[in-house]
Design an enzyme around this catalytic site. Structure first.
Site, PDB file in Angstrom:
ATOM      1  N   ARG A  42       1.107  -1.342   0.083  1.00  0.00           N
ATOM      2  CA  ARG A  42      -0.355   0.071   0.101  1.00  0.00           C
ATOM      3  C   ARG A  42       1.027   1.121  -0.190  1.00  0.00           C
ATOM      4  O   ARG A  42       1.149   0.972   0.776  1.00  0.00           O
ATOM      5  CB  ARG A  42      -0.758  -0.276   1.021  1.00  0.00           C
ATOM      6  CG  ARG A  42      -2.242   1.152   1.082  1.00  0.00           C
ATOM      7  CD  ARG A  42      -2.613   1.253   3.094  1.00  0.00           C
ATOM      8  NE  ARG A  42      -1.903   1.933   3.571  1.00  0.00           N
ATOM      9  CZ  ARG A  42      -2.626   2.630   4.892  1.00  0.00           C
ATOM     10  NH1 ARG A  42      -3.775   1.989   5.254  1.00  0.00           N
ATOM     11  NH2 ARG A  42      -2.004   3.581   5.070  1.00  0.00           N
ATOM     12  N   TYR A  67      -2.938  12.144   7.647  1.00  0.00           N
ATOM     13  CA  TYR A  67      -3.705  11.023   7.977  1.00  0.00           C
ATOM     14  C   TYR A  67      -2.525   9.934   7.152  1.00  0.00           C
ATOM     15  O   TYR A  67      -3.156   9.146   6.039  1.00  0.00           O
ATOM     16  CB  TYR A  67      -5.084  11.090   8.190  1.00  0.00           C
ATOM     17  CG  TYR A  67      -5.280   9.574   9.042  1.00  0.00           C
ATOM     18  CD1 TYR A  67      -5.356   8.279   8.734  1.00  0.00           C
ATOM     19  CD2 TYR A  67      -5.268   9.520  10.309  1.00  0.00           C
ATOM     20  CE1 TYR A  67      -5.429   7.524   9.415  1.00  0.00           C
ATOM     21  CE2 TYR A  67      -5.182   8.529  11.472  1.00  0.00           C
ATOM     22  CZ  TYR A  67      -5.931   7.261  10.267  1.00  0.00           C
ATOM     23  OH  TYR A  67      -5.642   5.962  11.642  1.00  0.00           O
ATOM     24  N   ASP A 125      -5.286   3.882   0.345  1.00  0.00           N
ATOM     25  CA  ASP A 125      -6.777   3.988   0.711  1.00  0.00           C
ATOM     26  C   ASP A 125      -6.526   5.680   0.857  1.00  0.00           C
ATOM     27  O   ASP A 125      -5.676   6.817   0.911  1.00  0.00           O
ATOM     28  CB  ASP A 125      -5.800   3.902   2.193  1.00  0.00           C
ATOM     29  CG  ASP A 125      -6.967   3.749   3.264  1.00  0.00           C
ATOM     30  OD1 ASP A 125      -7.169   3.143   4.848  1.00  0.00           O
ATOM     31  OD2 ASP A 125      -8.214   4.624   3.079  1.00  0.00           O
ATOM     32  N   HIS A 166      -9.378   7.136   3.434  1.00  0.00           N
ATOM     33  CA  HIS A 166      -9.487   7.267   4.276  1.00  0.00           C
ATOM     34  C   HIS A 166     -10.509   7.713   3.691  1.00  0.00           C
ATOM     35  O   HIS A 166     -10.897   9.741   5.049  1.00  0.00           O
ATOM     36  CB  HIS A 166      -8.452   8.300   4.784  1.00  0.00           C
ATOM     37  CG  HIS A 166      -7.654   6.976   5.677  1.00  0.00           C
ATOM     38  ND1 HIS A 166      -6.304   6.768   5.356  1.00  0.00           N
ATOM     39  CD2 HIS A 166      -7.583   6.415   6.588  1.00  0.00           C
ATOM     40  CE1 HIS A 166      -5.583   6.010   5.900  1.00  0.00           C
ATOM     41  NE2 HIS A 166      -6.589   4.893   6.965  1.00  0.00           N
ATOM     42  N   GLU A 172      -9.197   1.779  -1.433  1.00  0.00           N
ATOM     43  CA  GLU A 172      -9.610   1.693  -0.355  1.00  0.00           C
ATOM     44  C   GLU A 172     -10.584   3.079  -0.130  1.00  0.00           C
ATOM     45  O   GLU A 172      -9.918   4.066   0.003  1.00  0.00           O
ATOM     46  CB  GLU A 172      -8.959   1.436   1.086  1.00  0.00           C
ATOM     47  CG  GLU A 172      -9.363   1.312   2.317  1.00  0.00           C
ATOM     48  CD  GLU A 172      -8.073   0.976   2.931  1.00  0.00           C
ATOM     49  OE1 GLU A 172      -7.251  -0.014   2.833  1.00  0.00           O
ATOM     50  OE2 GLU A 172      -8.442   0.610   4.177  1.00  0.00           O
ATOM     51  N   GLU A 186     -13.018  -0.988   6.785  1.00  0.00           N
ATOM     52  CA  GLU A 186     -12.974  -1.419   8.115  1.00  0.00           C
ATOM     53  C   GLU A 186     -14.288  -0.560   9.516  1.00  0.00           C
ATOM     54  O   GLU A 186     -13.423  -1.271  10.722  1.00  0.00           O
ATOM     55  CB  GLU A 186     -11.468  -0.123   8.440  1.00  0.00           C
ATOM     56  CG  GLU A 186     -11.419   0.498   8.110  1.00  0.00           C
ATOM     57  CD  GLU A 186     -10.146   0.825   7.338  1.00  0.00           C
ATOM     58  OE1 GLU A 186      -9.238  -0.213   6.860  1.00  0.00           O
ATOM     59  OE2 GLU A 186      -9.742   1.626   8.785  1.00  0.00           O
ATOM     60  N   ARG A 234     -13.936  -4.566   4.148  1.00  0.00           N
ATOM     61  CA  ARG A 234     -12.323  -4.975   4.975  1.00  0.00           C
ATOM     62  C   ARG A 234     -12.831  -5.250   6.750  1.00  0.00           C
ATOM     63  O   ARG A 234     -12.154  -5.006   7.257  1.00  0.00           O
ATOM     64  CB  ARG A 234     -12.218  -3.453   5.088  1.00  0.00           C
ATOM     65  CG  ARG A 234     -11.120  -3.240   3.252  1.00  0.00           C
ATOM     66  CD  ARG A 234      -9.996  -2.920   3.103  1.00  0.00           C
ATOM     67  NE  ARG A 234      -9.008  -2.926   4.351  1.00  0.00           N
ATOM     68  CZ  ARG A 234      -8.284  -2.775   4.928  1.00  0.00           C
ATOM     69  NH1 ARG A 234      -7.822  -4.163   4.713  1.00  0.00           N
ATOM     70  NH2 ARG A 234      -7.652  -2.002   5.911  1.00  0.00           N
ATOM     71  N   GLU A 240      -4.288  -7.471   5.107  1.00  0.00           N
ATOM     72  CA  GLU A 240      -3.483  -6.346   5.731  1.00  0.00           C
ATOM     73  C   GLU A 240      -2.657  -6.704   6.784  1.00  0.00           C
ATOM     74  O   GLU A 240      -3.147  -7.325   8.042  1.00  0.00           O
ATOM     75  CB  GLU A 240      -4.822  -5.008   5.922  1.00  0.00           C
ATOM     76  CG  GLU A 240      -3.734  -4.176   6.890  1.00  0.00           C
ATOM     77  CD  GLU A 240      -4.528  -2.587   7.070  1.00  0.00           C
ATOM     78  OE1 GLU A 240      -5.614  -2.888   6.935  1.00  0.00           O
ATOM     79  OE2 GLU A 240      -3.416  -1.205   7.233  1.00  0.00           O
ATOM     80  N   TRP A 252     -12.556  11.320   8.004  1.00  0.00           N
ATOM     81  CA  TRP A 252     -11.677  10.937   7.162  1.00  0.00           C
ATOM     82  C   TRP A 252     -11.518   9.697   7.778  1.00  0.00           C
ATOM     83  O   TRP A 252     -12.823   9.271   8.489  1.00  0.00           O
ATOM     84  CB  TRP A 252     -10.116  11.163   8.219  1.00  0.00           C
ATOM     85  CG  TRP A 252     -10.197  11.054   9.697  1.00  0.00           C
ATOM     86  CD1 TRP A 252     -10.355  11.874  10.580  1.00  0.00           C
ATOM     87  CD2 TRP A 252      -9.431   9.826  10.361  1.00  0.00           C
ATOM     88  NE1 TRP A 252     -10.353  11.083  11.390  1.00  0.00           N
ATOM     89  CE2 TRP A 252      -9.869  10.087  11.486  1.00  0.00           C
ATOM     90  CE3 TRP A 252      -9.087   8.804   9.739  1.00  0.00           C
ATOM     91  CZ2 TRP A 252      -9.625   9.296  12.008  1.00  0.00           C
ATOM     92  CZ3 TRP A 252      -8.418   8.027  10.625  1.00  0.00           C
ATOM     93  CH2 TRP A 252      -8.681   7.437  11.564  1.00  0.00           C
TER      94      TRP A 252
HETATM   95  O1  LIG Z   1      -5.088   0.289   7.964  1.00  0.00           O
HETATM   96  C1  LIG Z   1      -6.148   1.135   7.239  1.00  0.00           C
HETATM   97  O2  LIG Z   1      -6.015   0.923   6.138  1.00  0.00           O
HETATM   98  C2  LIG Z   1      -6.430   1.777   8.179  1.00  0.00           C
HETATM   99  O3  LIG Z   1      -7.475   2.593   7.682  1.00  0.00           O
HETATM  100  C3  LIG Z   1      -5.907   2.593   9.581  1.00  0.00           C
HETATM  101  C4  LIG Z   1      -7.131   2.685  10.671  1.00  0.00           C
HETATM  102  O4  LIG Z   1      -7.311   4.259  10.016  1.00  0.00           O
HETATM  103  C5  LIG Z   1      -6.662   2.551  11.995  1.00  0.00           C
HETATM  104  O5  LIG Z   1      -6.894   1.515  12.348  1.00  0.00           O
HETATM  105  C6  LIG Z   1      -7.980   3.626  12.746  1.00  0.00           C
HETATM  106  O6  LIG Z   1      -7.962   3.047  14.161  1.00  0.00           O
HETATM  107 MG   LIG Z   2      -8.066   2.609   5.892  1.00  0.00          MG
END
Ligand SMILES: O=C(O)C(=O)C[C@H](O)[C@H](O)CO
Ligand SMILES: [Mg+2]
Length: 403
Positions: free
Chosen positions: A148, A160, A211, A213, A237, A263, A284, A340, A403
């Site tokens: 990634r 971030y 990602d 976010h 992602e 996630e 995810r 991941e 985010w």
């Molecule tokens: O691992 C990822 O894809 C993330 O987006 C990490 C996250 O922001 C993280 O696990 C939040 O606590």
């Molecule tokens: Mg993520």
């Protein structure tokens, strides 16, 4: 009958907070469950200690499905990350116990291995494109088959998902939420050059992921996905927030770049439309935030009907207990996609000794009975809980943003 004799919550902070549930049966068999919810750890710890543990004592430890249904339907207030992380921890611990009693690694109870190992992706990041690609080359040299890429955005002080450290990444960074500024325009200008240069440097025999976010609108995500098509990403992602699952129809209309999301989901209902309309390619959700092995199997089964594959979250704020559970799940599930793998620190690994191993770009859960992970309680006790929050994003005009 093997009854639940005790259950207790262990909170430890070897560099970051982890919440672990330890269940012991009347036969002296113990099981572990991860209950970590980054930035809200004590909420889950309290939900477990005050509201769940009293109901567990005396129950048949082997009635995993019945306990799951009791905790989910019996709460009246269904779903949500706190509730489902607590249920997940109980579920993981009971599956761990069942494996230990059977003398089998968990994946054998889930139908046995469907593959030799779980392909993983590592996290390459950097303050700029050059540093990010240098980091990615390092992962490729280590045999990672998927990487990634997250890079700093020119004109933004912090981004971030971009670690200050070459390997380890901890998003919860302060006692109270830090606030970081975001500009989608600056971000979107920076991503295609990153992947152009990445393909030039890394070639085509490694999967590349990214990602977002949740920081694009659907139409912005559609444009970004289209601009990235020449670089053949494995997935893009969290392209946009997914409360409105139908929003992904807009993205799908504009791009063939594969999409991954989930996630932050905690039940199958968060993903049902995305899966049934084939609006995504990877789901995810992972064991700790997705209701445990019992629920995640249901998600994977629904996904399999629509050729959606798994891509379990595996950041360092999910403990080695969850990683172990995800690997047993991933080794067995038919529609595995990728796992991941953000390596935990040596401190964390010392608190949670585990059987899973990385080789040739794949993780294998090992063949220890149950989950194959333990907790060194004496060592865990040396790391006191330390409140830490995930950051909050604002646009450059001060508007709070996703985010
Ligand atoms: O691992 C990822 O894809 C993330 O987006 C990490 C996250 O922001 C993280 O696990 C939040 O606590
Ligand atoms: Mg993520």
């Amino acid at each position: 009958m093997s009854r639940i004799k005790s259950a207790r919550v262990i909170i430890t902070c070897p560099g970051r907070n982890f919440v672990t549930l330890l269940i012991e049966t009347s036969d002296g068999v113990t099981g572990l469950g991860d209950a970590t919810l980054n930035g809200r750890e004590l909420a889950v710890a309290s939900y477990l200690s005050e509201h769940v543990v009293p109901m567990l004592i005396g129950r048949d430890a082997h009635r995993i499905e019945d306990v799951w249904q009791f905790l989910y339907k019996g709460a009246y207030w269904r779903r949500g990350p706190v509730t489902m992380a607590a249920i997940a921890a109980v579920d993981m611990a009971l599956w761990d116990i069942k494996g230990k009693v059977a003398g089998l690694p968990l994946y054998q109870l889930l139908g046995g291995a469907s593959r030799e190992g779980c392909m993983v992706y590592g996290h390459a990041n950097g303050r700029d494109i050059e540093e990010t690609i240098d980091n990615a080359l390092h992962y490729k040299e280590q045999g990672y088959r998927a990487i990634r890429l997250q890079s700093g955005v020119p004109g933004l002080a912090a981004t971030y998902g971009v670690s200050k450290d070459r390997y380890f990444y901890e998003p919860a960074d302060a006692d109270l939420p830090t606030e970081s500024l975001w500009s989608t325009e600056k971000y979107m200008r920076s991503v295609p050059p990153l992947f152009q240069k990445a393909r030039d440097a890394l070639g085509w025999d490694v999967h590349l992921l990214h990602d977002v976010h949740h920081r694009c609108t659907p139409i912005e995500a559609g444009r970004l996905g289209k601009e990235l098509e020449p670089f053949r990403l494995f997935w893009l992602e969290d392209a946009t927030p997914a409360e409105n699952q139908a929003a992904f129809r807009v993205i799908r209309q504009h791009t063939t770049t594969p999409l991954a999301v989930g996630e932050v989901f905690n039940t199958i209902w968060d993903a049902k439309q995305l899966i049934e309309e084939q609006l995504i390619d990877y789901i995810r959700m992972t064991v700790v935030h997705g209701g445990g092995i019992t629920h995640l199997r249901r998600v994977a089964s629904l996904a399999d009907l629509y050729q959606v594959r798994t891509g379990c979250h595996g950041a360092t704020d999910l403990s080695p207990v969850c990683m172990a559970a995800a690997l047993h799940f991933g080794l067995s599930v038919p529609n595995f996609g990728i796992q991941e793998y953000m390596r935990h620190t040596d401190e964390t690994d010392a608190v949670f000794p585990h059987a899973y191993r990385l080789a040739d770009g794949m993780l294998h859960p090992g063949d220890a009975p149950g989950l194959g992970v333990t907790i060194d309680e004496a060592l865990a006790a040396r790391y006191e809980y330390k409140r830490a929050y995930l950051p909050v994003a604002r646009l450059e005009d001060g508007t709070v943003f996703s985010w």
